[in-house]
Design a protein around this motif. Structure first.
Motif, PDB file in Angstrom:
ATOM      1  N   LEU A  67    -101.781 -60.632 -81.222  1.00 14.96           N
ATOM      2  CA  LEU A  67    -102.613 -59.495 -81.581  1.00 14.96           C
ATOM      3  C   LEU A  67    -101.851 -58.486 -82.446  1.00 14.96           C
ATOM      4  CD1 LEU A  67    -104.474 -58.971 -78.189  1.00 14.96           C
ATOM      5  CD2 LEU A  67    -105.563 -59.426 -80.394  1.00 14.96           C
ATOM      6  N   SER A  97    -107.194 -64.461 -84.980  1.00 13.04           N
ATOM      7  CA  SER A  97    -107.929 -63.439 -84.238  1.00 13.04           C
ATOM      8  C   SER A  97    -108.117 -63.962 -82.825  1.00 13.04           C
ATOM      9  CB  SER A  97    -109.273 -63.128 -84.902  1.00 13.04           C
ATOM     10  OG  SER A  97    -110.073 -64.294 -84.985  1.00 13.04           O
ATOM     11  N   VAL A  98    -108.257 -63.055 -81.883  1.00 16.95           N
ATOM     12  CA  VAL A  98    -108.311 -63.425 -80.475  1.00 16.95           C
ATOM     13  C   VAL A  98    -109.656 -63.012 -79.891  1.00 16.95           C
ATOM     14  CG1 VAL A  98    -107.256 -63.108 -78.197  1.00 16.95           C
ATOM     15  CG2 VAL A  98    -105.813 -63.212 -80.241  1.00 16.95           C
ATOM     16  N   ASP A  99    -110.352 -63.960 -79.311  1.00 19.69           N
ATOM     17  CA  ASP A  99    -111.629 -63.712 -78.642  1.00 19.69           C
ATOM     18  C   ASP A  99    -111.373 -63.718 -77.140  1.00 19.69           C
ATOM     19  OD1 ASP A  99    -114.189 -63.580 -77.696  1.00 19.69           O
ATOM     20  OD2 ASP A  99    -114.935 -65.356 -78.753  1.00 19.69           O
ATOM     21  N   LEU A 100    -111.249 -62.509 -76.572  1.00 27.02           N
ATOM     22  CA  LEU A 100    -110.929 -62.377 -75.156  1.00 27.02           C
ATOM     23  C   LEU A 100    -112.134 -62.604 -74.256  1.00 27.02           C
ATOM     24  CD1 LEU A 100    -108.634 -59.236 -75.418  1.00 27.02           C
ATOM     25  CD2 LEU A 100    -107.885 -61.527 -74.774  1.00 27.02           C
ATOM     26  N   GLN A 316    -107.432 -55.960 -74.269  1.00 27.59           N
ATOM     27  CA  GLN A 316    -108.697 -55.512 -74.831  1.00 27.59           C
ATOM     28  C   GLN A 316    -108.478 -54.340 -75.785  1.00 27.59           C
ATOM     29  OE1 GLN A 316    -111.660 -56.697 -74.826  1.00 27.59           O
ATOM     30  NE2 GLN A 316    -111.735 -58.169 -73.145  1.00 27.59           N
ATOM     31  N   ALA A 319    -107.017 -55.674 -78.967  1.00 29.93           N
ATOM     32  CA  ALA A 319    -108.036 -56.405 -79.723  1.00 29.93           C
ATOM     33  C   ALA A 319    -108.991 -55.432 -80.414  1.00 29.93           C
ATOM     34  CB  ALA A 319    -108.800 -57.348 -78.806  1.00 29.93           C
ATOM     35  N   ARG A 322    -107.374 -54.098 -83.505  1.00 26.02           N
ATOM     36  CA  ARG A 322    -107.371 -55.051 -84.617  1.00 26.02           C
ATOM     37  C   ARG A 322    -108.715 -55.066 -85.315  1.00 26.02           C
ATOM     38  NH1 ARG A 322    -104.669 -59.603 -85.037  1.00 26.02           N
ATOM     39  NH2 ARG A 322    -105.828 -59.709 -86.987  1.00 26.02           N
TER      40      ARG A 322
END
Length: 324
Positions: A67, A97-100, A316, A319, A322
């Motif tokens: 991230l 990219s990170v999808d939490l 979170q 994210a 970002r």
């Protein structure tokens, strides 16, 4: 930086859709790289120019670093127990990219994609309870690919073919760490630990910020570090921080071993030497039921810990920063 999706060639696509286990590298705040292994279960979308893999909140440091610096690379370096027949070594580099909080549709797609690679999902009231967090609390890492490089063999010998952004110049040497560049762990123990792990890779930060993952062979060791045999021209001269991965895995990843190192790489006219500074190991039992139970319990514990110590909230926040 590319302005349109990178559509890699057929030879690379077959590998990216077929390999069971790949190496993933991300960069560290100090300018090094960490390389580990994941099973992306063929999640590669050439039309969109994107590849993806999943992880869990149980590995917060990896997620935090991605991230904070989204330069990520994936090396498709072994055809063991997968579906690709090619002998090519493929390196995909891109921005992550990170999808939490993935949607139910994404999670369903993941389960459907994983079964050909990892085996049929266990079902039933007890299994559904045990595996709820393992299946439903996954984190997706989506990588918008900016460069795909293909070599004709798994040792990365021969002429490379680059699709997307041009291959960068070699990076400059890095400033040595304050605590020195020599080994900080027992080299004889490390050599024993990686002795039965046939797949070995080294990762360093390239001049454009993307990790470069290189297949290597360990030819011996002395008090200064591990001696490496590397493809010609793949390592820049001088010293720098680098990550090392040695691993093995069985069909459906039922039984695997992994050793990850961080340390200092020195490349001279006489060869390449790697001095480990840290070492971590992981082993999974070669028994399907025991492995499934372990995965379920570890996922439950990891989620509980992430919520208790604030990791989930911290990720979170990163994210959202970002996205903003």
């Amino acid at each position: 930086m590319t302005t349109s999706p990178v559509r890699w060639p057929d030879a690379a696509d077959a590998v990216m859709r077929g390999d069971l286990t790949v190496a993933v590298a991300y960069v560290t705040p100090a300018g090094g790289a960490v390389v580990t292994s994941v099973s992306p279960v063929g999640l590669a979308d050439r039309q969109a120019g994107r590849v993806r893999f999943t992880t869990s909140l149980g590995f917060p440091k990896k997620l935090e670093r991605i991230l904070r610096d989204p330069h990520v690379s994936l090396a498709y370096h072994t055809r063991d127990h997968g579906f690709a027949a090619s002998s090519s070594y493929v390196l995909a580099q891109g921005t992550a990219s990170v999808d939490l909080r993935p949607s139910p549709e994404r999670l369903t797609e993941l389960m459907r994609a994983s079964e050909p690679f990892l085996g049929k999902t266990r079902r039933g009231p007890i299994w559904d309870w045990l595996l709820r967090e393992y299946h439903q609390e996954r984190v997706f890492v989506d990588v918008d690919v900016e460069r795909v490089t293909l070599w004709p063999d798994l040792a990365a010998h021969g002429a490379m073919t680059v699709t997307g952004a041009a291959w960068p110049e070699q990076p400059n040497a890095q400033k040595p760490p304050k605590n020195g560049t020599g080994p900080r762990v027992d080299l004889a123990a490390v050599a024993r630990q990686i002795g039965g792990l046939p797949h070995r890779l080294l990762a360093y930060r390239g001049a454009d910020g993307f990790p470069v993952i290189v297949p290597v062979a360990v030819t011996g060791h002395d008090d200064a570090g591990l001696h490496l045999d590397v493809p010609p021209g793949m390592l820049p001269p001088g010293g720098r921080r680098a990550g090392f991965l040695a691993h093995s895995f069985r069909p459906q990843c039922v039984g695997l071993g992994m050793r990850t190192l961080t340390g200092w790489l020195t490349v001279t006219d006489e060869g390449a030497r790697y001095a480990p500074h840290t070492t971590k190991g992981l082993a999974a039992p070669p028994y399907k039921t025991l492995l499934t139970v372990s995965n379920g319990l570890l996922a439950k514990y990891g989620l509980w810990r992430a919520r208790r110590d604030g990791t989930a909230a911290r990720l979170q926040h990163l994210a959202r920063g970002r996205v903003g």
